[in-house]
Write an enzyme that holds these catalytic residues in place. Structure first.
Site, mmCIF file in Angstrom:
data_model
loop_
_atom_site.group_PDB
_atom_site.id
_atom_site.type_symbol
_atom_site.label_atom_id
_atom_site.label_comp_id
_atom_site.label_asym_id
_atom_site.label_seq_id
_atom_site.Cartn_x
_atom_site.Cartn_y
_atom_site.Cartn_z
ATOM 1 C CD GLU A 193 39.900 30.877 43.385
ATOM 2 O OE1 GLU A 193 40.289 30.061 42.546
ATOM 3 O OE2 GLU A 193 38.681 31.136 43.596
ATOM 4 C CG ASP B 13 44.361 32.641 40.941
ATOM 5 O OD1 ASP B 13 45.522 32.256 41.155
ATOM 6 O OD2 ASP B 13 43.669 32.239 39.979
ATOM 7 C CB ILE B 14 44.322 31.494 46.705
ATOM 8 C CG1 ILE B 14 44.145 32.852 47.392
ATOM 9 C CG2 ILE B 14 44.861 30.454 47.687
ATOM 10 C CD1 ILE B 14 43.068 32.877 48.468
#
Length: 328
Positions: free
Chosen positions: A237, A194-195
């Site tokens: 995300e 994920d970001i």
């Protein structure tokens, strides 16, 4: 006299019908010489019946699939049974252009063909008839419906924001790979990432900017994949990737290339440059893993280990992570 007149009228009607009917009619002798060529064939070939009668079909039309078609015709002569050729076997036998406005998207006429044995008064099959049906309208409609269905199927599998696989379809890919591994024992690795600090991006730049960052990461991910890989947006995300025929250590090479590529790039939104990083967890598939949910859980634990270590990192799952209490 009346009987003769009736017979002449019937012959005239028959000839008129053969020449004007909206199907192609061709009669060949056993040497494949043309004995009848009706108006449909003349209109679409530009060749008149008088100019072609008695000539060899394959000499006049060298584009015909001669070897294949002769075998079909010879079986009709030998077995005295009709034969059929569908457009699905071959789109056409005679390469006629399609001039119909409704089906203008087709360059050539799609055809179904029936081959009929024609017996003499003695019962011997001396000729065969080819009946050529123009099925272009039906075929084009079917192809358009098929294309629309394929597009709908693709849309049902695709995440609208990233154009990657959506979560449902990606999980189907994961389950298939899990089953394939237990059947063939081919290596496979699962990646969850994920970001980092995505909430701060939304807070500082707005949700539209956050969507642009997600799209940017998805674009770089897509450019990094092989045709055999399966990537999807898992939610928010978070992303997920399946690397087939790939050991965990090989998957680490992939994640590190992707991680550095994203860290060294930026998104320009409303004149502002936005940078981001990602954290990644890797789980190689092993025989002792009972189901795909366990496999997914292992990749997720490795992801959280990467985030706990300071983010912008790749971590391969190890059994010791099951005992770790890690938090984002």
């Amino acid at each position: 006299m009346s009987n003769n007149a009736d017979a002449m009228n019937e012959l005239h009607w028959l000839i008129d019908m053969v020449q004007t009917i909206e199907v192609g009619l061709v009669v060949l002798d056993d040497k494949f010489n043309i004995q009848l060529w009706n108006g449909f064939m003349e209109n679409h070939s530009g060749v008149s019946p008088n100019s072609i009668k008695g000539k060899n079909l394959f000499d006049e039309f060298p584009d015909l699939p001669a070897t294949w078609l002769k075998q079909k015709m010879e079986s009709v002569f030998a077995l005295k049974n009709r034969a059929f050729i569908s457009w699905e076997q071959r789109p056409y036998i005679f390469k006629f252009k399609n001039y119909r406005p409704i089906t203008g998207r087709a360059d050539h006429m799609y055809q179904n063909v029936t081959l009929l044995p024609l017996a003499s008064l003695t019962g011997q099959v001396t000729h065969i008839s080819l009946i050529i049906y123009d099925v272009t309208d039906t075929v084009v409609n079917n192809l358009q419906i098929e294309a629309a269905n394929q597009q709908l199927e693709k849309l049902s599998q695709t995440d609208g924001l990233t154009q990657l696989n959506n979560r449902r379809h990606w999980q189907s890919c994961m389950n298939r790979e899990f089953e394939r591994f237990h059947r063939y024992n081919n290596p496979c690795s699962l990646i969850m990432f994920d970001i980092d600090n995505f909430k701060k991006i939304n807070d500082n730049y707005g949700h539209m900017a956050g969507d642009k960052v997600i799209q940017h990461v998805a674009h770089l991910l897509g450019k990094s994949l092989r045709e055999t890989d399966c990537a999807g947006r898992y939610g928010g995300e978070e992303f997920a990737v399946i690397l087939s025929d790939t050991q965990a250590q090989e998957a680490l090479n992939f994640t590190e290339r992707l991680r550095k590529r994203i860290a060294n790039s930026s998104v320009i939104y409303e004149g502002k440059s936005i940078n981001c990083t990602i954290s990644l967890g890797i789980a190689g598939l092993e025989k002792h893993i009972d189901n795909s949910s366990v496999w997914l859980s292992q990749a997720d634990k490795a992801l959280y280990k990467a985030k706990a270590q300071g983010r912008n990192a790749s971590v391969i799952y190890e059994p010791s992570l099951d005992d770790d209490e890690v938090s984002e």
